[in-house]
Design an enzyme around this catalytic site. Structure first.
Site, PDB file in Angstrom:
ATOM      1  CD  GLU A  75     -11.130  -7.057  -3.999  1.00  0.00           C
ATOM      2  OE1 GLU A  75     -10.141  -6.846  -4.717  1.00  0.00           O
ATOM      3  OE2 GLU A  75     -11.758  -6.148  -3.435  1.00  0.00           O
ATOM      4  NE  ARG A 115     -12.301  13.348  -6.996  1.00  0.00           N
ATOM      5  CZ  ARG A 115     -12.563  12.617  -8.066  1.00  0.00           C
ATOM      6  NH1 ARG A 115     -13.544  11.770  -8.048  1.00  0.00           N
ATOM      7  NH2 ARG A 115     -11.831  12.735  -9.151  1.00  0.00           N
ATOM      8  CG  HIS A 124       6.767 -24.139  -7.712  1.00  0.00           C
ATOM      9  ND1 HIS A 124       7.543 -25.231  -8.034  1.00  0.00           N
ATOM     10  CD2 HIS A 124       5.484 -24.533  -7.931  1.00  0.00           C
ATOM     11  CE1 HIS A 124       6.777 -26.224  -8.455  1.00  0.00           C
ATOM     12  NE2 HIS A 124       5.502 -25.819  -8.393  1.00  0.00           N
ATOM     13  CE  LYS A 133     -10.828  -4.153  -0.829  1.00  0.00           C
ATOM     14  NZ  LYS A 133     -11.178  -3.754  -2.070  1.00  0.00           N
ATOM     15  CD  GLU A 139      -7.672  -1.438  -1.148  1.00  0.00           C
ATOM     16  OE1 GLU A 139      -7.862  -0.522  -1.947  1.00  0.00           O
ATOM     17  OE2 GLU A 139      -8.536  -2.308  -0.908  1.00  0.00           O
ATOM     18  CE  LYS A 192     -14.710   4.262  -3.959  1.00  0.00           C
ATOM     19  NZ  LYS A 192     -14.058   2.961  -3.768  1.00  0.00           N
ATOM     20  CB  CYS A 232      -7.227  16.307  -6.412  1.00  0.00           C
ATOM     21  SG  CYS A 232      -5.471  16.223  -6.119  1.00  0.00           S
ATOM     22  CD1 TRP A 248      -4.068  10.317  -2.643  1.00  0.00           C
ATOM     23  CD2 TRP A 248      -2.915  10.600  -4.531  1.00  0.00           C
ATOM     24  NE1 TRP A 248      -3.297   9.196  -2.835  1.00  0.00           N
ATOM     25  CE2 TRP A 248      -2.582   9.338  -3.977  1.00  0.00           C
ATOM     26  CE3 TRP A 248      -2.298  10.995  -5.722  1.00  0.00           C
ATOM     27  CZ2 TRP A 248      -1.669   8.468  -4.581  1.00  0.00           C
ATOM     28  CZ3 TRP A 248      -1.387  10.137  -6.311  1.00  0.00           C
ATOM     29  CH2 TRP A 248      -1.090   8.881  -5.743  1.00  0.00           C
ATOM     30  CG  ASN A 271      -8.476  15.767 -10.057  1.00  0.00           C
ATOM     31  OD1 ASN A 271      -7.471  15.099  -9.841  1.00  0.00           O
ATOM     32  ND2 ASN A 271      -9.622  15.234 -10.411  1.00  0.00           N
ATOM     33  N   GLY A 272      -5.374  16.596 -11.383  1.00  0.00           N
ATOM     34  CA  GLY A 272      -4.746  16.091 -12.600  1.00  0.00           C
ATOM     35  C   GLY A 272      -3.251  16.314 -12.550  1.00  0.00           C
TER      36      GLY A 272
END
Ligand code: G6P
Length: 606
Positions: free
Chosen positions: A479, A27, A502, A483, A486, A601, A2, A75, A99-100
């Site tokens: 990584e 955000r 395995h 990427k 995402e 983010k 947010c 968000w 925000n929170g």
């Protein structure tokens, strides 16, 4: 998570709020809204979807007209993205953006319903707005103090009271919030990029400090309503840093910024050819004494920690445990005052990482933060801070932050190894020299962009793929795979190459792409055996290896060759091509590269 903005001054408030929000969309971007004082009333405009939907809506219906207001890009946590759940929330007297997460919102809501309040949204935020209204008589500061003493959880709040059209109020705890200081105009923002076009100067609010932001001044109070004197911070990067600068996406720009970001991060930490953290106030002699090192972070930052684990253990021979913050914090970890915790975070605000830092401090472990955002919560609370100098990272998918995080991991590993007597001074100098050359090498790897784009064109229609590697290559594959998923939304897994047989090898079907990273000489034969195993089962293999390595051309369907450097440092060489493969796959699929679905983010909630 947010984005919050606020403005008071002579400019058109709606325009400033929208412009500032556009810099905070990373955000959260599932809805947006603003509230502006317009002829004595609080006028709210909000709607579901990207900020552009709000802009279009206001173009059709007219925007609020005034010079003082607040804005939000969301968000979703409580309640799906919808017009109604969008912020601002409130009523005619009070309007807020948040925000929170308010953990006790249900109790507050039940209480307020008992007091005759009704609720229209599913959000926790609306309960705070109504609680402010409930306690408000005539003094906003008293009201805010009362409300923050009752709410539990994390919050950054921008608040307007109808009776005070010449000011906005702000308060925060756990979630970030800054007050931008301009000339005859002032701002609120979750992060510096939102205001950098207008001012570089800002106050960082400490937990539960209450800011009263007027056109001609900012006053800050503590919870006893006493004025607080604060230092002004000045952002040291310019407007261009928060703009795309001719690139199609922030992600591509940030990939290309990696050479300079690494240079800015390491150059002032090398003196006479040796690593030197003295400017960070770090006593390395003390550091090498810890029993073991824990490295903790989330997402990409945790993957940088994995590289750190390999190189610190390999070179410095100090045991390192690396973990995901959301797991570590609840595992009752065996961390004591004899240990060192290194947390890694781009934003410095990630809720789980911050919680781990606090947990370590409770047991008196030494704490070090590797952080990009200056003055962020993690940076402020850690005993030692090593700032990375990546500049603002806007794209949700992290690239340059990873690169600078691993560059710091290397420098730390070299110095620890030298101080421990595990490597000679000569070796330390040699490795440091090679690290210094990495910006040029990374630049060279960026020339592989067409190759990466070609590989992407072969991947874009895959439903699923695997990344495999061993040792440092495994850390890197993690990584690379993150990427890709995402931003391309293609399912991908990263597997330790030797572990495939395995279980996971059963997933290989005819034509399934496998990206094999094999930059470590000692392990290449082993990885090649694993490649043969997947090829025998129909996989199409892209091999990423170093230039000097001899592998038959028929080992893989496609080979990407990278400049050869000391193999410890190969993750810095291979990271950019992996990022570019993910980037071009996303572009080819027509996805919103910088704002991938469901993500944000800065994750300031658990
Ligand atoms: C989010 C971001 C990731 C990032 C992670 C940790 O999930 O989308 O890119 O790696 O948070 O963020 P931090 O700011 O702590 O590095």
């Amino acid at each position: 998570m947010c984005g919050i903005v606020g403005y008071i001054g002579d400019r058109d408030c709606a325009d400033v709020l929208v412009d500032a929000l556009s810099k905070l969309e990373y955000r959260g971007y599932d809805s947006a809204g603003i509230a502006v004082f317009d002829k004595g009333t609080i006028k709210v405009e909000k709607c579901k979807g990207r900020l552009i939907n709000l802009v279009n809506k206001m173009e059709l219906e007219g925007k609020p007209n005034g010079h003082c207001g607040i804005g939000h890009t969301r968000w979703a946590t409580h309640g799906e993205p919808s017009d109604i759940n969008s912020h601002p929330h409130g009523n005619k007297r009070v309007s807020i953006v948040h925000n929170g997460i308010i953990e006790n919102y249900k109790q507050i809501k039940d209480f307020l319903i008992g007091e005759g309040y009704s609720f229209v949204s599913e959000t926790d935020t609306e309960t705070v707005a109504k609680l402010l209204d409930y306690y408000y008589v005539d003094d906003p500061i008293d009201t805010i103090i009362k409300v923050i003493s009752e709410i539990k959880g994390s919050y950054a709040l921008g608040i307007m009271f109808r009776d005070y059209p010449d000011r906005i109020f702000a308060v925060r705890k756990e979630s970030p919030l800054i007050v931008g200081v301009g000339e005859n105009e002032n701002f609120l923002a979750s992060d510096v990029p939102a205001i950098i076009k207008y001012t570089r100067d800002y106050y960082l609010l400490e937990a539960d400090e209450i800011a009263v932001v007027k056109k001609d001044g900012v006053s800050i109070y503590n919870t006893h309503k006493e004025p607080v004197k604060k230092e002004i911070n000045t952002a040291d990067w310019d407007v261009d840093a928060a703009e795309k600068g001719g690139y199609e996406h922030f992600m591509l720009k940030e990939i290309y910024e990696q050479p300079s970001a690494v240079r800015d991060t390491i150059s002032h930490r090398i003196t006479d050819g040796m690593p030197d953290f003295s400017n960070d106030g770090i006593d390395m002699e003390q550091l090498k004494k810890y029993r073991q090192i824990f490295i903790v972070g989330c997402g990409t930052a945790m993957h940088a920690g994995m590289v750190g684990q390999y190189v610190i253990e390999k070179l410095a021979r100090i045991p390192v445990i690396v973990d995901i913050a959301s797991e570590f914090r609840y595992r009752d970890p065996l961390i004591t005052d004899k240990d060192l915790l290194i947390v890694i975070s781009q934003s410095g605000e990630t809720a789980d990482t911050l919680a781990v830092l606090r947990l370590a401090k409770e047991v008196n472990a030494a704490t070090m933060a590797i952080v990009n955002v200056v003055g962020s919560s993690i940076a402020r609370e850690a005993d030692m801070v090593v700032y990375t100098h990546a500049g603002p990272e806007i794209s949700v998918a992290s690239t340059k932050a990873y690169m600078v995080q691993i560059s710091v991991m290397y420098l730390l590993a070299f110095e620890l190894a030298y101080l421990n007597g595990a490597i000679s001074e000569e070796m330390c100098r040699k490795l440091t020299e090679e690290l210094k050359s990495m910006p040029d090498i990374i630049k060279e790897t960026l020339e592989l962009k067409d190759t990466c784009s070609y590989v992407a064109s072969k991947l874009m229609n895959a439903e699923s793929l695997l990344y495999i590697g061993r040792g440092l290559d495994y850390a890197l594959s993690m990584e690379g795979s993150l990427k890709l998923k995402e931003i391309s939304y293609i399912h991908s897994e990263s597997y330790a190459a030797g572990e495939l047989k395995h279980g996971t090898i059963s997933l290989i079907t005819d034509g399934m792409p496998v990206i094999a990273v094999a930059t470590q000489k000692k392990l290449i034969e082993k990885t090649i055996s694993n490649i043969k195993e997947v090829k025998a089962r129909g996989a199409r293999v892209v091999l990423i290896c170093a230039d000097g390595v001899e592998v038959g051309e028929d080992v893989a369907d496609y080979i990407i060759r990278l400049p050869q450097v000391d193999e410890q440092l190969m993750p810095m060489v291979a990271a950019a091509p992996l990022q570019l493969i993910a980037y071009y796959t996303s572009v080819l699929k027509g996805n919103d590269v910088d704002k991938p679905r469901n993500l944000a983010k800065s994750v300031t909630v658990e």
